[in-house]
Design a protein around this motif. Structure first.
Motif, mmCIF file in Angstrom:
data_model
loop_
_atom_site.group_PDB
_atom_site.id
_atom_site.type_symbol
_atom_site.label_atom_id
_atom_site.label_comp_id
_atom_site.label_asym_id
_atom_site.label_seq_id
_atom_site.Cartn_x
_atom_site.Cartn_y
_atom_site.Cartn_z
ATOM 1 N N GLY A 176 0.892 -1.227 -0.002
ATOM 2 C CA GLY A 176 -0.004 -0.070 0.018
ATOM 3 C C GLY A 176 0.788 1.221 0.141
ATOM 4 O O GLY A 176 2.152 1.346 -0.268
ATOM 5 N N ALA A 177 0.168 2.368 0.229
ATOM 6 C CA ALA A 177 0.822 3.678 0.049
ATOM 7 C C ALA A 177 1.558 3.963 1.401
ATOM 8 O O ALA A 177 1.464 3.620 2.432
ATOM 9 N N ASN A 178 2.849 4.676 1.465
ATOM 10 C CA ASN A 178 3.710 4.959 2.275
ATOM 11 C C ASN A 178 4.384 3.809 2.977
ATOM 12 O O ASN A 178 4.443 4.017 4.419
ATOM 13 N N LYS A 179 4.852 2.848 2.579
ATOM 14 C CA LYS A 179 5.223 1.662 3.081
ATOM 15 C C LYS A 179 6.843 1.742 3.240
ATOM 16 O O LYS A 179 7.675 1.002 3.652
ATOM 17 N N ILE A 180 7.458 2.487 2.054
ATOM 18 C CA ILE A 180 8.998 2.601 2.018
ATOM 19 C C ILE A 180 9.285 3.695 3.223
ATOM 20 O O ILE A 180 8.855 4.894 3.385
ATOM 21 N N ASN A 181 10.375 3.184 4.062
ATOM 22 C CA ASN A 181 10.879 4.104 5.275
ATOM 23 C C ASN A 181 12.185 4.284 5.086
ATOM 24 O O ASN A 181 13.154 3.529 4.282
ATOM 25 N N ASN B 89 6.106 18.394 -6.092
ATOM 26 C CA ASN B 89 6.415 17.044 -6.137
ATOM 27 C C ASN B 89 6.573 16.289 -4.934
ATOM 28 O O ASN B 89 7.588 15.996 -4.427
ATOM 29 N N ASN B 90 5.509 16.164 -4.099
ATOM 30 C CA ASN B 90 5.383 15.538 -2.932
ATOM 31 C C ASN B 90 5.803 14.190 -2.795
ATOM 32 O O ASN B 90 5.673 13.265 -3.765
ATOM 33 N N TRP B 91 6.176 13.749 -1.741
ATOM 34 C CA TRP B 91 7.022 12.504 -1.558
ATOM 35 C C TRP B 91 5.765 11.568 -1.487
ATOM 36 O O TRP B 91 4.933 11.553 -0.652
ATOM 37 N N THR B 92 5.909 10.546 -1.962
ATOM 38 C CA THR B 92 4.895 9.401 -2.370
ATOM 39 C C THR B 92 5.492 8.098 -2.749
ATOM 40 O O THR B 92 6.497 8.045 -3.549
ATOM 41 N N ASN B 93 4.932 7.121 -2.281
ATOM 42 C CA ASN B 93 5.532 5.653 -2.507
ATOM 43 C C ASN B 93 4.366 4.600 -2.386
ATOM 44 O O ASN B 93 3.245 4.915 -1.658
ATOM 45 N N THR C 219 9.857 -13.477 -1.380
ATOM 46 C CA THR C 219 10.980 -13.257 -2.305
ATOM 47 C C THR C 219 10.987 -12.028 -3.202
ATOM 48 O O THR C 219 11.801 -11.904 -4.229
ATOM 49 N N SER C 220 9.975 -11.478 -3.148
ATOM 50 C CA SER C 220 9.719 -10.049 -4.156
ATOM 51 C C SER C 220 9.392 -8.954 -3.304
ATOM 52 O O SER C 220 8.606 -8.829 -2.479
ATOM 53 N N ILE C 221 9.926 -7.776 -4.032
ATOM 54 C CA ILE C 221 9.268 -6.352 -3.553
ATOM 55 C C ILE C 221 8.980 -5.799 -4.826
ATOM 56 O O ILE C 221 9.936 -5.381 -5.634
ATOM 57 N N VAL C 222 7.813 -5.081 -5.051
ATOM 58 C CA VAL C 222 7.365 -4.451 -6.194
ATOM 59 C C VAL C 222 6.860 -3.104 -5.666
ATOM 60 O O VAL C 222 5.737 -3.049 -4.982
ATOM 61 N N GLY C 223 7.326 -1.942 -6.391
ATOM 62 C CA GLY C 223 6.425 -0.654 -6.063
ATOM 63 C C GLY C 223 6.946 0.526 -6.851
ATOM 64 O O GLY C 223 7.740 0.396 -7.530
ATOM 65 N N THR C 224 6.566 1.582 -6.433
ATOM 66 C CA THR C 224 7.056 2.772 -7.102
ATOM 67 C C THR C 224 7.113 4.020 -6.103
ATOM 68 O O THR C 224 6.625 3.912 -4.864
ATOM 69 N N PHE C 225 8.029 4.986 -6.376
ATOM 70 C CA PHE C 225 8.298 6.195 -5.501
ATOM 71 C C PHE C 225 8.603 7.342 -6.314
ATOM 72 O O PHE C 225 9.203 7.039 -7.270
ATOM 73 N N ARG C 226 8.420 8.410 -5.507
ATOM 74 C CA ARG C 226 8.918 9.756 -6.233
ATOM 75 C C ARG C 226 8.647 10.792 -5.195
ATOM 76 O O ARG C 226 8.335 10.538 -4.147
ATOM 77 N N GLY C 227 9.131 12.031 -5.643
ATOM 78 C CA GLY C 227 9.333 13.036 -4.681
ATOM 79 C C GLY C 227 10.567 13.821 -4.686
ATOM 80 O O GLY C 227 11.453 13.489 -5.260
ATOM 81 N N GLU C 228 10.352 15.031 -4.059
ATOM 82 C CA GLU C 228 11.544 15.924 -3.859
ATOM 83 C C GLU C 228 12.383 15.356 -2.792
ATOM 84 O O GLU C 228 11.828 15.124 -1.757
ATOM 85 N N LEU C 229 13.821 15.361 -2.945
ATOM 86 C CA LEU C 229 14.772 15.141 -2.007
ATOM 87 C C LEU C 229 15.494 16.515 -1.778
ATOM 88 O O LEU C 229 15.714 17.091 -2.527
ATOM 89 N N VAL C 230 16.205 16.516 -0.484
ATOM 90 C CA VAL C 230 16.824 17.519 -0.026
ATOM 91 C C VAL C 230 18.069 17.000 0.713
ATOM 92 O O VAL C 230 18.020 15.931 1.463
ATOM 93 N N GLY D 285 10.164 6.547 -9.582
ATOM 94 C CA GLY D 285 11.002 5.575 -8.875
ATOM 95 C C GLY D 285 10.357 4.237 -9.297
ATOM 96 O O GLY D 285 9.316 3.954 -8.987
ATOM 97 N N VAL D 286 11.168 3.116 -9.592
ATOM 98 C CA VAL D 286 10.512 1.752 -9.478
ATOM 99 C C VAL D 286 11.433 0.748 -8.791
ATOM 100 O O VAL D 286 12.781 1.211 -8.735
#
Length: 209
Positions: A141-146, A167-171, A179-190, A203-204
């Motif tokens: 689901g959303a916001n599971k990347i930490n 470009n808000n941070w979202t994943n 055995t697998s991780i699949v997802g997307t991510f994007r956003g501004e980094l500082v 981000g993939v």
């Protein structure tokens, strides 16, 4: 009267020695706990080249602390049971774009500590690009990347929340199996000094391990 004073002195000496022994034991366990913390810190910053060695060192420190100081609630043993110190073979895609510049990571490792999977990516042609993030086992689901970090040209970038330019941070993690991780991510980094913002797009993560 002298014999009574002598007996009292023996009692005081015995009490002092007993307290000293107890303090020494506590100090030893404190030292072992410190050694475990240091081994954990080294393991969490491991690279693909030393990951197995540092993982085994961390496991040994935990087991040493358990044997010598106990593990009343089983917390340390749970960490030992969750450590996988075998070299992982990870395939798939880990990529992103900074503005219009694509970055692909072809050296990917996945390590597991307890319920957390740590994904580490490097580009074999340069040491300028390194990415790290965590995902809890099984969560989708959303916001599971930490703890997302991008190492770029000797600076470390993390998500800018809220975004400065929209470009808000979202994943979003869609697959998170054993055995697998699949997802997307994007956003501004500082960067740490907040003097530079990177616009990360597309981000993939699509990896098997």
């Amino acid at each position: 009267m002298k014999s009574i004073k002598f007996f009292s002195s023996l009692l005081v000496l015995t009490f002092v020695l007993a307290c000293s022994s107890s303090n020494d034991s506590g100090t030893d366990c404190d030292s072992l706990a410190d050694a475990t913390d240091a081994a954990q810190a080294a393991y969490l910053t491991a690279t693909p080249d030393n990951q197995v060695t540092r993982c085994n060192a961390y496991k040994a420190a935990l087991q040493n602390e358990i044997v010598n100081c106990g593990d009343e609630f089983g917390d340390l043993q749970a960490i030992v049971d969750g450590l996988n110190c075998t070299a992982s073979t990870t395939t798939g895609t880990l990529s992103m774009s900074l503005g219009s510049a694509p970055i692909s990571f072809d050296e990917i490792t996945v390590t597991t500590t307890g319920t957390t999977r740590h994904v580490h990516g490097e580009n074999s042609t340069t040491t300028s690009y390194i990415v790290d993030f965590d995902v809890e086992i099984g969560q989708t689901g959303a916001n599971k990347i930490n703890n997302f970090q991008l190492r770029l040209l000797s600076q470390t970038y993390t998500p800018l929340i809220p975004a400065a330019f929209g470009n808000n941070w979202t994943n979003n993690i869609t697959v998170n199996s054993s055995t697998s991780i699949v997802g997307t991510f994007r956003g501004e980094l500082v960067n740490a000094g907040q003097t530079s913002v990177q616009d990360m797009l597309g981000g993939v993560v699509d990896i098997d391990f």
